[in-house]
Design an enzyme around this catalytic site. Structure first.
Site, PDB file in Angstrom:
ATOM      1  N   GLU A  39       0.856  -1.191   0.000  1.00 33.26           N
ATOM      2  CA  GLU A  39       0.000   0.000   0.000  1.00 33.26           C
ATOM      3  C   GLU A  39       0.888   1.236   0.000  1.00 33.26           C
ATOM      4  O   GLU A  39       1.796   1.350   0.817  1.00 33.26           O
ATOM      5  CB  GLU A  39      -0.940  -0.027   1.219  1.00 33.26           C
ATOM      6  CG  GLU A  39      -1.727   1.252   1.447  1.00 33.26           C
ATOM      7  CD  GLU A  39      -2.547   1.721   0.255  1.00 33.26           C
ATOM      8  OE1 GLU A  39      -3.398   0.978  -0.229  1.00 33.26           O
ATOM      9  OE2 GLU A  39      -2.305   2.861  -0.216  1.00 33.26           O
ATOM     10  N   GLY A  44      -6.951   0.727   4.008  1.00 34.50           N
ATOM     11  CA  GLY A  44      -8.375   1.102   3.954  1.00 34.50           C
ATOM     12  C   GLY A  44      -8.740   1.778   2.651  1.00 34.50           C
ATOM     13  O   GLY A  44      -9.921   1.875   2.304  1.00 34.50           O
ATOM     14  N   LYS A  56     -19.788   9.607   5.259  1.00 34.87           N
ATOM     15  CA  LYS A  56     -20.923   9.218   6.112  1.00 34.87           C
ATOM     16  C   LYS A  56     -20.775   9.797   7.523  1.00 34.87           C
ATOM     17  O   LYS A  56     -21.775  10.053   8.206  1.00 34.87           O
ATOM     18  CB  LYS A  56     -21.079   7.699   6.173  1.00 34.87           C
ATOM     19  CG  LYS A  56     -21.878   7.135   5.017  1.00 34.87           C
ATOM     20  CD  LYS A  56     -21.215   7.436   3.747  1.00 34.87           C
ATOM     21  CE  LYS A  56     -21.788   7.310   2.466  1.00 34.87           C
ATOM     22  NZ  LYS A  56     -20.897   7.550   1.335  1.00 34.87           N
ATOM     23  N   GLY A 187     -24.692  12.232  -9.298  1.00 33.52           N
ATOM     24  CA  GLY A 187     -24.544  10.836  -8.865  1.00 33.52           C
ATOM     25  C   GLY A 187     -24.471  10.806  -7.353  1.00 33.52           C
ATOM     26  O   GLY A 187     -24.630  11.848  -6.686  1.00 33.52           O
ATOM     27  N   GLU A 208     -26.841  18.485 -13.610  1.00 34.73           N
ATOM     28  CA  GLU A 208     -26.704  17.119 -14.136  1.00 34.73           C
ATOM     29  C   GLU A 208     -27.018  17.129 -15.631  1.00 34.73           C
ATOM     30  O   GLU A 208     -28.054  17.645 -16.048  1.00 34.73           O
ATOM     31  CB  GLU A 208     -27.658  16.178 -13.382  1.00 34.73           C
ATOM     32  CG  GLU A 208     -27.820  14.797 -13.976  1.00 34.73           C
ATOM     33  CD  GLU A 208     -26.514  14.033 -14.150  1.00 34.73           C
ATOM     34  OE1 GLU A 208     -25.773  13.869 -13.172  1.00 34.73           O
ATOM     35  OE2 GLU A 208     -26.230  13.607 -15.308  1.00 34.73           O
ATOM     36  N   ALA A 274     -18.132  16.295  -9.575  1.00 33.11           N
ATOM     37  CA  ALA A 274     -18.503  14.940  -9.135  1.00 33.11           C
ATOM     38  C   ALA A 274     -18.983  14.180 -10.367  1.00 33.11           C
ATOM     39  O   ALA A 274     -20.143  13.785 -10.472  1.00 33.11           O
ATOM     40  CB  ALA A 274     -19.580  15.022  -8.063  1.00 33.11           C
ATOM     41  N   VAL A 275     -18.046  14.025 -11.308  1.00 35.96           N
ATOM     42  CA  VAL A 275     -18.415  13.471 -12.619  1.00 35.96           C
ATOM     43  C   VAL A 275     -17.924  12.028 -12.777  1.00 35.96           C
ATOM     44  O   VAL A 275     -17.705  11.564 -13.888  1.00 35.96           O
ATOM     45  CB  VAL A 275     -17.873  14.363 -13.761  1.00 35.96           C
ATOM     46  CG1 VAL A 275     -18.596  15.695 -13.802  1.00 35.96           C
ATOM     47  CG2 VAL A 275     -16.355  14.604 -13.608  1.00 35.96           C
ATOM     48  N   ALA A 324     -17.568  -0.240  -2.600  1.00 38.53           N
ATOM     49  CA  ALA A 324     -16.672  -0.932  -1.679  1.00 38.53           C
ATOM     50  C   ALA A 324     -17.050  -2.405  -1.489  1.00 38.53           C
ATOM     51  O   ALA A 324     -16.194  -3.287  -1.529  1.00 38.53           O
ATOM     52  CB  ALA A 324     -16.680  -0.216  -0.335  1.00 38.53           C
ATOM     53  N   HIS A 448     -43.362  -5.610  14.046  1.00 41.39           N
ATOM     54  CA  HIS A 448     -44.126  -4.363  14.079  1.00 41.39           C
ATOM     55  C   HIS A 448     -43.808  -3.589  15.357  1.00 41.39           C
ATOM     56  O   HIS A 448     -43.709  -4.203  16.417  1.00 41.39           O
ATOM     57  CB  HIS A 448     -45.622  -4.681  14.028  1.00 41.39           C
ATOM     58  CG  HIS A 448     -46.468  -3.460  14.172  1.00 41.39           C
ATOM     59  ND1 HIS A 448     -46.657  -2.574  13.129  1.00 41.39           N
ATOM     60  CD2 HIS A 448     -47.168  -2.972  15.225  1.00 41.39           C
ATOM     61  CE1 HIS A 448     -47.438  -1.585  13.546  1.00 41.39           C
ATOM     62  NE2 HIS A 448     -47.765  -1.801  14.815  1.00 41.39           N
TER      63      HIS A 448
HETATM   64  C1  LIG Z   1     -16.469  10.460  -1.830  1.00 37.65           C
HETATM   65  C2  LIG Z   1     -16.683   8.989  -2.021  1.00 37.65           C
HETATM   66  C3  LIG Z   1     -17.689   8.344  -1.330  1.00 37.65           C
HETATM   67  C4  LIG Z   1     -17.893   6.984  -1.497  1.00 37.65           C
HETATM   68  N1  LIG Z   1     -18.886   6.381  -0.792  1.00 37.65           N
HETATM   69  C5  LIG Z   1     -19.116   5.057  -0.954  1.00 37.65           C
HETATM   70  C6  LIG Z   1     -20.121   4.395  -0.208  1.00 37.65           C
HETATM   71  O1  LIG Z   1     -20.804   4.988   0.614  1.00 37.65           O
HETATM   72  N2  LIG Z   1     -20.307   3.074  -0.398  1.00 37.65           N
HETATM   73  C7  LIG Z   1     -19.560   2.363  -1.310  1.00 37.65           C
HETATM   74  O2  LIG Z   1     -19.780   1.161  -1.461  1.00 37.65           O
HETATM   75  N3  LIG Z   1     -18.600   2.965  -2.029  1.00 37.65           N
HETATM   76  C8  LIG Z   1     -18.352   4.294  -1.868  1.00 37.65           C
HETATM   77  N4  LIG Z   1     -17.350   4.888  -2.564  1.00 37.65           N
HETATM   78  C9  LIG Z   1     -16.565   4.065  -3.497  1.00 37.65           C
HETATM   79  C10 LIG Z   1     -15.539   3.229  -2.730  1.00 37.65           C
HETATM   80  O3  LIG Z   1     -14.709   4.081  -1.988  1.00 37.65           O
HETATM   81  C11 LIG Z   1     -14.738   2.401  -3.713  1.00 37.65           C
HETATM   82  O4  LIG Z   1     -15.594   1.652  -4.536  1.00 37.65           O
HETATM   83  C12 LIG Z   1     -13.802   1.450  -2.987  1.00 37.65           C
HETATM   84  O5  LIG Z   1     -12.921   2.153  -2.142  1.00 37.65           O
HETATM   85  C13 LIG Z   1     -13.011   0.630  -3.996  1.00 37.65           C
HETATM   86  O6  LIG Z   1     -12.145  -0.221  -3.322  1.00 37.65           O
HETATM   87  P1  LIG Z   1     -10.788  -0.708  -3.997  1.00 37.65           P
HETATM   88  O7  LIG Z   1     -10.165  -1.620  -3.016  1.00 37.65           O
HETATM   89  O8  LIG Z   1     -11.051  -1.191  -5.364  1.00 37.65           O
HETATM   90  O9  LIG Z   1      -9.908   0.618  -4.186  1.00 37.65           O
HETATM   91  P2  LIG Z   1      -9.466   1.764  -3.168  1.00 37.65           P
HETATM   92  O10 LIG Z   1     -10.296   1.812  -1.975  1.00 37.65           O
HETATM   93  O11 LIG Z   1      -9.348   2.984  -4.010  1.00 37.65           O
HETATM   94  O12 LIG Z   1      -8.024   1.313  -2.704  1.00 37.65           O
HETATM   95  C14 LIG Z   1      -6.974   1.254  -3.594  1.00 37.65           C
HETATM   96  C15 LIG Z   1      -5.691   1.396  -2.801  1.00 37.65           C
HETATM   97  O13 LIG Z   1      -4.608   1.073  -3.650  1.00 37.65           O
HETATM   98  C16 LIG Z   1      -3.517   1.929  -3.349  1.00 37.65           C
HETATM   99  N5  LIG Z   1      -2.653   1.942  -4.524  1.00 37.65           N
HETATM  100  C17 LIG Z   1      -2.960   2.394  -5.772  1.00 37.65           C
HETATM  101  N6  LIG Z   1      -1.915   2.198  -6.608  1.00 37.65           N
HETATM  102  C18 LIG Z   1      -0.933   1.612  -5.876  1.00 37.65           C
HETATM  103  C19 LIG Z   1       0.371   1.176  -6.182  1.00 37.65           C
HETATM  104  N7  LIG Z   1       0.873   1.303  -7.410  1.00 37.65           N
HETATM  105  N8  LIG Z   1       1.110   0.641  -5.195  1.00 37.65           N
HETATM  106  C20 LIG Z   1       0.616   0.504  -3.930  1.00 37.65           C
HETATM  107  N9  LIG Z   1      -0.631   0.910  -3.591  1.00 37.65           N
HETATM  108  C21 LIG Z   1      -1.396   1.441  -4.557  1.00 37.65           C
HETATM  109  C22 LIG Z   1      -4.186   3.264  -3.063  1.00 37.65           C
HETATM  110  O14 LIG Z   1      -3.360   4.099  -2.286  1.00 37.65           O
HETATM  111  C23 LIG Z   1      -5.438   2.815  -2.314  1.00 37.65           C
HETATM  112  O15 LIG Z   1      -5.218   2.794  -0.920  1.00 37.65           O
HETATM  113  C24 LIG Z   1     -17.085   6.247  -2.395  1.00 37.65           C
HETATM  114  C25 LIG Z   1     -16.061   6.882  -3.087  1.00 37.65           C
HETATM  115  C26 LIG Z   1     -15.851   8.233  -2.902  1.00 37.65           C
HETATM  116  C27 LIG Z   1     -14.736   8.897  -3.650  1.00 37.65           C
END
Ligand SMILES: Cc1cc2nc3c(=O)[nH]c(=O)nc-3n(C[C@H](O)[C@H](O)[C@H](O)COP(=O)(O)OP(=O)(O)OC[C@H]3O[C@@H](n4cnc5c(N)ncnc54)[C@H](O)[C@@H]3O)c2cc1C
Length: 479
Positions: A39, A44, A56, A187, A208, A274-275, A324, A448
């Site tokens: 990482e 996280g 949240k 979105g 939008e 937020a696109v 997530a 209920h």
């Molecule tokens: C503002 C916001 C709100 C959100 N709210 C929600 C929600 O309420 N519910 C929900 O389900 N989803 C939500 N999401 C989406 C959710 O955060 C993602 O879908 C989720 O984090 C994806 O998980 P992931 O493990 O694929 O990637 P990520 O969580 O992005 O983790 C990827 C990790 O890889 C690391 N990394 C990248 N490249 C390298 C590298 N070359 N070497 C080492 N480490 C690297 C990064 O530092 C990062 O820590 C939200 C996103 C945003 C931006």
């Protein structure tokens, strides 16, 4: 710089410690695989540090504000309510820290080695890691799971780089409540930040381009949400194509958009872009390792395998559902397959949640999509206005809508706008996974007074037999 080659070979190396990567690593460890996770920032990932959790935590703050303000209806009178924004931010940071610490603890307790640094594939089984000091090391792995997530997408309009134009990271970094914010994109991310800042007193305008807010969700639910957003004085414009952003007067920005054939100018302190998000494929060495990817993300099959044997990809970097829980589910599939077990991704039942006030949650097909896919469709609805618990809570806006297959009554989709929608959807997820019917949900005795009764009643309404709405409000017209 000297490159040290690590002699130790791991079974599996995971790149990225978000909900995709850390869950995959834990699953590998549970199956007795020797696993390391790399990482470059914080454990996280986006979810815990810049996404799900901090947003949240802020929303919880505005929910409490809303509750206190609504207290007078219950005879609970408070003095003038003010928001200490610095404290709200500190509370958010504490929640993030606690949960990141929790993931770190899980890594330790599962015996997972965490390597800090940025990883790049040198070949399908060799990974170069550069740490914060710029030191490089090469690791060997029998199999690799790529979980590098996504980054904010941009749109190429003039002015998009002006100071005051921010993305979700910028929106989380604000130290003061803005006076005004134009949000480009309706979105989940745009609407959640819109809810936070509007509830805190900012003048929020959402633009939008598509014809409805939450463009991929059920139009009926989206239209009802758009109305409820007015409670926080959020102004929404759909069919609004943003053309440019310029510097206006008094330190403000001006957003010009074509709205229904008319050019409109929106002065604002901040513009939140937020696109959407795009897969994080930069610097991963995908080309060098021969891994196929497009601008949509790394291509994978339902076992999470890329085109290169022994290399798997999961989560946002695969560009499917950028959620997530979906990333974590893919992580489990990749972990099992990488250790020789057999598991396929079940794409049919993926819940989607939007944490506006009230919330939106859905799973499965919309009514339109089900018809397009050739199903004979029946629909049932139940308004929260007719639900006892929602009335007690003073949250009577919204409904549960169930889309079912007309022949067997199998549930094809559930769409909810209302209090605790994101918790309620869990029942629909389990029901759909078990290929349940509206009869299964309707005849399951629900406690209920609870909000879950709205799910039961919507299931009955598919056959026109909901108890607590008059026949004229049923989705089924009786002769
Ligand atoms: C503002 C916001 C709100 C959100 N709210 C929600 C929600 O309420 N519910 C929900 O389900 N989803 C939500 N999401 C989406 C959710 O955060 C993602 O879908 C989720 O984090 C994806 O998980 P992931 O493990 O694929 O990637 P990520 O969580 O992005 O983790 C990827 C990790 O890889 C690391 N990394 C990248 N490249 C390298 C590298 N070359 N070497 C080492 N480490 C690297 C990064 O530092 C990062 O820590 C939200 C996103 C945003 C931006």
């Amino acid at each position: 710089m000297e490159v040290e080659e690590s002699m130790l070979e791991r079974d599996i190396m995971v790149i990225g410690g978000g909900p995709g990567g850390y869950v995959a690593a834990i699953r590998v460890a549970q199956l007795d695989g020797k696993v390391a996770l790399i990482e470059k920032e914080e454990l996280g990932g986006t979810c815990l540090n810049w996404g799900c959790i901090p947003t949240k935590a802020l929303l919880r703050g505005v929910e409490i504000l809303d509750l206190i303000e609504g207290g007078k209806d219950y005879g609970v009178l408070a003095g003038p309510v003010t928001v200490d924004f610095a404290k709200l931010l500190a509370r958010k940071d504490r929640a993030v820290k606690t949960l990141v610490g929790g993931v770190s603890g899980l890594m330790k307790s599962n015996g997972i080695e965490v390597i800090k640094g940025a990883a790049r594939l040198v070949s399908p089984q060799k990974i170069e890691v550069v740490n914060a000091k710029g030191e490089k090391e090469i690791y060997q792995a029998r199999k690799v799971i790529l979980a590098s997530g996504s980054v904010s997408a941009e749109i190429p309009i003039p002015g998009a780089k002006l100071p005051g134009v921010i993305d979700s990271y910028g929106a989380l970094a604000l130290q003061q409540i803005p006076q005004s914010m134009v949000i480009v994109g309706a979105g989940p991310i745009g609407l959640e930040f819109g809810t936070v800042y509007a509830a805190l007193g900012a003048k929020v305008t959402v633009l939008e381009m598509l014809p409805q807010v939450l463009p991929t969700e059920d139009p009926e639910i989206a239209a009802a949400l758009e109305k409820t957003l007015r409670r926080f004085k959020i102004q929404t414009f759909t069919g609004a194509r943003v053309q440019n952003i310029t510097e206006g007067t008094e330190g403000k920005l001006e957003v010009t958009a074509a709205v229904g054939g008319e050019e409109k100018v929106f002065p604002t302190q901040y513009v939140l872009m937020a696109v959407g998000r795009k897969p994080n494929v930069e610097g991963l060495g995908l080309k060098e390792a021969g891994i196929e990817f497009s601008e949509k993300g790394i291509e994978v099959n339902d076992r999470m395998e890329t085109n290169v044997p022994g290399v798997y990809a999961i989560g946002d970097v695969t560009g499917k559902w950028l959620l997530a829980h979906y990333a974590s589910a893919q992580g489990e599939v990749a972990a099992k397959n990488s250790l020789g077990h057999e598991m396929q991704m079940d794409e049919r039942v993926v819940p989607r949640c939007v944490y506006t006030l009230p919330e939106v949650a859905s799973v499965g097909l919309t009514e339109e999509r089900a018809k397009d896919e050739g199903y004979g469709v029946k629909v049932g609805r139940f308004p929260f206005a007719a639900n006892g618990k929602a009335t007690i809570l003073g949250e009577r806006n919204g409904m549960v809508k169930i889309v079912a297959d007309a022949k067997y009554g199998e549930i094809l989709g559930v769409h909810i706008l209302g209090p605790h929608a994101t918790d309620l959807i869990g029942e629909a997820v389990v029901g759909m996974r078990l290929e349940g019917t509206t009869s299964d949900i309707g005849h399951a005795i629900h406690p209920h007074p609870t909000l879950t009764e709205a799910m039961m009643e919507a299931a009955f309404d598919v056959e026109g037999t909901a108890v607590h709405i008059p026949p004229r409000l049923s989705s089924v017209r009786r002769p």
